[in-house]
Design a protein around this motif. Sequence first.
Motif, PDB file in Angstrom:
ATOM      1  N   ALA A   1      29.686  42.498  31.634  1.00  0.00           N
ATOM      2  CA  ALA A   1      30.987  42.836  32.362  1.00  0.00           C
ATOM      3  C   ALA A   1      31.090  41.824  33.242  1.00  0.00           C
ATOM      4  N   GLU A   2      30.388  40.863  33.686  1.00  0.00           N
ATOM      5  CA  GLU A   2      30.434  39.913  34.879  1.00  0.00           C
ATOM      6  C   GLU A   2      30.341  40.697  36.153  1.00  0.00           C
ATOM      7  N   PRO A   3      29.675  41.311  36.506  1.00  0.00           N
ATOM      8  CA  PRO A   3      29.801  42.222  37.960  1.00  0.00           C
ATOM      9  C   PRO A   3      29.544  41.181  39.119  1.00  0.00           C
ATOM     10  N   LYS A   4      29.626  41.782  40.004  1.00  0.00           N
ATOM     11  CA  LYS A   4      29.541  41.032  41.311  1.00  0.00           C
ATOM     12  C   LYS A   4      28.304  41.920  42.092  1.00  0.00           C
ATOM     13  N   VAL A   5      28.354  43.115  41.794  1.00  0.00           N
ATOM     14  CA  VAL A   5      27.194  43.978  42.348  1.00  0.00           C
ATOM     15  C   VAL A   5      26.455  44.638  41.143  1.00  0.00           C
ATOM     16  N   LEU A   6      25.046  44.619  41.325  1.00  0.00           N
ATOM     17  CA  LEU A   6      24.359  45.227  40.164  1.00  0.00           C
ATOM     18  C   LEU A   6      23.400  46.342  40.910  1.00  0.00           C
ATOM     19  N   ILE A   7      23.495  47.634  40.248  1.00  0.00           N
ATOM     20  CA  ILE A   7      22.917  48.581  40.759  1.00  0.00           C
ATOM     21  C   ILE A   7      21.797  49.048  39.728  1.00  0.00           C
ATOM     22  N   LEU A   8      20.568  49.069  40.430  1.00  0.00           N
ATOM     23  CA  LEU A   8      19.390  49.431  39.157  1.00  0.00           C
ATOM     24  C   LEU A   8      18.816  50.768  39.811  1.00  0.00           C
ATOM     25  N   ASP A   9      18.823  51.746  38.900  1.00  0.00           N
ATOM     26  CA  ASP A   9      18.077  52.982  39.463  1.00  0.00           C
ATOM     27  C   ASP A   9      16.671  53.183  38.877  1.00  0.00           C
ATOM     28  N   GLU A  10      15.510  53.082  39.646  1.00  0.00           N
ATOM     29  CA  GLU A  10      14.243  53.149  39.141  1.00  0.00           C
ATOM     30  C   GLU A  10      13.929  52.340  38.053  1.00  0.00           C
ATOM     31  N   PRO A  11      13.954  50.898  38.237  1.00  0.00           N
ATOM     32  CA  PRO A  11      14.044  50.201  36.759  1.00  0.00           C
ATOM     33  C   PRO A  11      12.885  50.005  36.274  1.00  0.00           C
ATOM     34  N   THR A  12      11.721  50.279  37.085  1.00  0.00           N
ATOM     35  CA  THR A  12      10.535  49.857  36.185  1.00  0.00           C
ATOM     36  C   THR A  12       9.420  50.980  35.984  1.00  0.00           C
ATOM     37  N   VAL A  13      10.435  52.259  35.936  1.00  0.00           N
ATOM     38  CA  VAL A  13       9.727  53.442  35.477  1.00  0.00           C
ATOM     39  C   VAL A  13       9.252  53.482  33.955  1.00  0.00           C
ATOM     40  N   GLY A  14       8.252  53.539  33.698  1.00  0.00           N
ATOM     41  CA  GLY A  14       7.740  53.499  32.115  1.00  0.00           C
ATOM     42  C   GLY A  14       7.431  52.117  31.593  1.00  0.00           C
ATOM     43  N   VAL A  15       7.446  51.101  32.358  1.00  0.00           N
ATOM     44  CA  VAL A  15       7.318  49.888  31.940  1.00  0.00           C
ATOM     45  C   VAL A  15       5.882  49.333  32.620  1.00  0.00           C
ATOM     46  N   ASP A  16       5.317  48.623  31.450  1.00  0.00           N
ATOM     47  CA  ASP A  16       3.760  48.209  32.004  1.00  0.00           C
ATOM     48  C   ASP A  16       3.992  47.055  32.822  1.00  0.00           C
ATOM     49  N   ILE A  17       2.827  46.789  33.454  1.00  0.00           N
ATOM     50  CA  ILE A  17       2.618  45.837  34.673  1.00  0.00           C
ATOM     51  C   ILE A  17       3.163  44.471  34.368  1.00  0.00           C
ATOM     52  N   ALA A  18       2.981  43.888  33.474  1.00  0.00           N
ATOM     53  CA  ALA A  18       3.302  42.565  32.813  1.00  0.00           C
ATOM     54  C   ALA A  18       4.807  42.464  32.633  1.00  0.00           C
ATOM     55  N   ALA A  19       5.390  43.617  32.276  1.00  0.00           N
ATOM     56  CA  ALA A  19       6.791  43.403  32.272  1.00  0.00           C
ATOM     57  C   ALA A  19       7.588  43.948  33.314  1.00  0.00           C
ATOM     58  N   GLN A  20       6.953  44.428  34.289  1.00  0.00           N
ATOM     59  CA  GLN A  20       7.410  44.841  35.623  1.00  0.00           C
ATOM     60  C   GLN A  20       7.565  43.663  36.412  1.00  0.00           C
ATOM     61  N   ASP A  21       6.488  42.711  36.532  1.00  0.00           N
ATOM     62  CA  ASP A  21       6.274  41.146  37.037  1.00  0.00           C
ATOM     63  C   ASP A  21       7.413  40.430  36.203  1.00  0.00           C
ATOM     64  N   ASP A  22       7.543  40.289  35.032  1.00  0.00           N
ATOM     65  CA  ASP A  22       8.784  39.444  34.512  1.00  0.00           C
ATOM     66  C   ASP A  22      10.381  40.035  34.944  1.00  0.00           C
ATOM     67  N   PHE A  23      10.234  41.354  34.879  1.00  0.00           N
ATOM     68  CA  PHE A  23      11.413  42.118  35.558  1.00  0.00           C
ATOM     69  C   PHE A  23      12.028  41.434  37.050  1.00  0.00           C
ATOM     70  N   TYR A  24      10.976  41.473  37.960  1.00  0.00           N
ATOM     71  CA  TYR A  24      11.356  41.144  39.122  1.00  0.00           C
ATOM     72  C   TYR A  24      11.494  39.731  39.175  1.00  0.00           C
ATOM     73  N   GLN A  25      11.040  38.946  38.671  1.00  0.00           N
ATOM     74  CA  GLN A  25      11.308  37.508  38.608  1.00  0.00           C
ATOM     75  C   GLN A  25      12.666  37.139  37.992  1.00  0.00           C
TER      76      GLN A  25
END
Length: 240
Positions: free
Chosen positions: A149-173
């Motif tokens: 939707a080409e937003p100006k703000v992105l709100i993420l609610d607990e985005p790494t719940v249930g995601v493994d550590i490697a995927a979390q690192d990838d997410f934060y990058q």
Amino acid sequence: MMSNAAIELNHVSFSYNHEPVLTDISLRIESGDYVGVIGPNGGGKTTLMRLLLGLLQPQEGTITLWGTPLPRFKNWHSIGYVPQRVDSGDFRLPITVKEVVSFGAPRNNKIATAAALEQVGIADLAKRGLRELSGGQQQKVFIAKALAAEPKVLILDEPTVGVDIAAQDDFYQLIARLNMEQRLTIIMVSHDIDVVVNEVSKLACINDHLVYHGLPKNFIEKDYLSNLYGKTRKFILHGH
């Protein structure tokens, strides 16, 4: 002079059944900020997000989005939202990654869909079924859906719940890149205090009222954790 604020809350309060959840919150989020929102369960984080998304109206005080008062704001496509624990099980019929992302694009715009897939690095998964993907891959799909939707703000609610550590690192990058390279304003709710204080540019700490808003390093150096969670809770924060 024009304000650079994306979101401003002035003396905002909200109660459920006369029980205060948020009290006298004043908070300014600048365009381009990467804000981590932390606080104890029941402290008001979810209510704050619902206010920013226009799902609730403040009972006291005012909220403005890019200078427009909340009741008059119409450009909701400017705010992308990825809810907590989005699951492929929410989709009962077989559906591809590209189809999910297209739901976020204006009129299922193919160019916006393709651009969002590229932004999060999952263009190669476009034809895959959503249910075939790992938790980390699914997470990227729903971020792409919000970005379509080409937003100006992105709100993420607990985005790494249930995601493994490697995927979390990838997410934060990925989130850091969206913030730095595209100047996307990020608001991320999280319980992962150790990670958040090392990732975000600003912290907003909520426990009924605004306990702290500012730079993560100042939060670490002073005793805000005790104010936020109580002195009986113990935390170890690691600097990167």
